[in-house]
Design a protein around this motif. Structure first.
Motif: not given
Length: 285
Positions: A169-183
């Motif tokens: 996640y340091k080298t990811n091109q796209s930044l994480l965006k989510t919620h937990l748990p999912d729908s």
């Protein structure tokens, strides 16, 4: 035995281990007149006051390990261990309270001495330990002061897992965006570390906010946003829902924090958001 004490004993029989011991006026028949309702409510308020006094007595001296005064203090130890030693791959929870003792400490507060077993959930290992929790009182009341350590659970090596997650996640091109748990109520395996990260980060809130009248659990990670950073830390904005068991409120918090294998979690900002009108979650230990 007086009628009031009979009612008190009956109330305890129905609420053993529960953080709430108030008999609610809503239980009265809807056909009762206004006058009778006010008399009944007055009687119930007196009973509730007696129950509260009984709880105060029960919270001093030797404690029943299954009742909430002992478990409340023990869960504070859980939060303390998470803030000191927690990781996306090391997460502490309360497994069992063996014994507890409470005493007033002059004008300082009330001290709890506990023998508990703590579980590290990811490796499914346990360790029995001694702990002390002081709930401050008075004008300078602050967060609980805790003394506890767990030597055996810290021997489990998690360095390689932490480093792999950090590098990904340091080298990811796209930044994480989510919620937990999912729908659908699911958490994908690759998202489990961020669920764990939310639990241990929420321990910073629960440790800071806990007192002798609260009992917190984390209910949900409402949202996760990874933020850009110029240093060696991963930076996150989390929305956390906490379930306050005594008031039965769902409390929404915003958490801004960083994490790395070398530095652990560093909380930058904790902000309580306006009350959330959410469905109450089930009891989560």
């Amino acid at each position: 035995m007086s009628l009031v004490m009979v009612v008190v004993l009956a109330a305890f029989a129905g609420v053993t281990g529960s953080p709430c011991a108030t008999i609610r006026p809503e239980a009265a028949s809807l056909d009762v007149s206004n006058h009778s309702s006010s008399v009944l409510q007055g009687q119930q308020e007196k009973v509730s006051a007696v129950v509260k006094a009984e709880e105060d007595v029960m919270a001093t001296g030797e404690l029943n390990p299954n009742h909430y005064p002992a478990r409340r203090a023990a869960q504070v130890v859980q939060h303390y261990l998470n803030t000191r030693y927690g990781s996306p791959y090391r997460l502490f929870g309360l497994h069992r309270v063996h014994s507890g003792h409470a005493e007033d400490v002059a004008d300082t507060g009330r001290k709890y001495k506990l023998e508990i077993t703590v579980q590290e959930f990811i490796s499914n290992t346990t360790e029995k330990l001694s702990a002390e929790v002081l709930f401050p009182r008075g004008e300078s009341q602050g967060s609980p002061q805790v003394h506890a350590s767990c030597q055996e659970l810290l021997k489990i090596s998690i360095k390689s897992q932490e480093e792999a997650l950090y590098q990904q996640y340091k080298t990811n091109q796209s930044l994480l965006k989510t919620h937990l748990p999912d729908s659908y109520g699911n958490i994908e395996p690759d998202m489990q570390p961020f669920w764990h990260l939310g639990i241990l980060a929420s321990s910073f809130i629960m440790l800071n906010e806990s007192n002798e009248n609260t009992l917190y659990n984390m209910a949900q990670v409402a949202n996760i946003t990874q933020l850009a950073t110029e240093n060696d830390q991963l930076k996150f904005d989390y929305g956390i829902l906490l379930h306050e068991m005594v008031s039965q409120e769902i409390i929404h918090w915003k958490l801004l924090f960083t994490w790395s294998p070398s530095e652990g979690v560093k909380v930058l900002q904790m902000e309580q958001l306006p009350r959330c009108h959410c469905e109450k979650p089930p009891n989560i230990n």
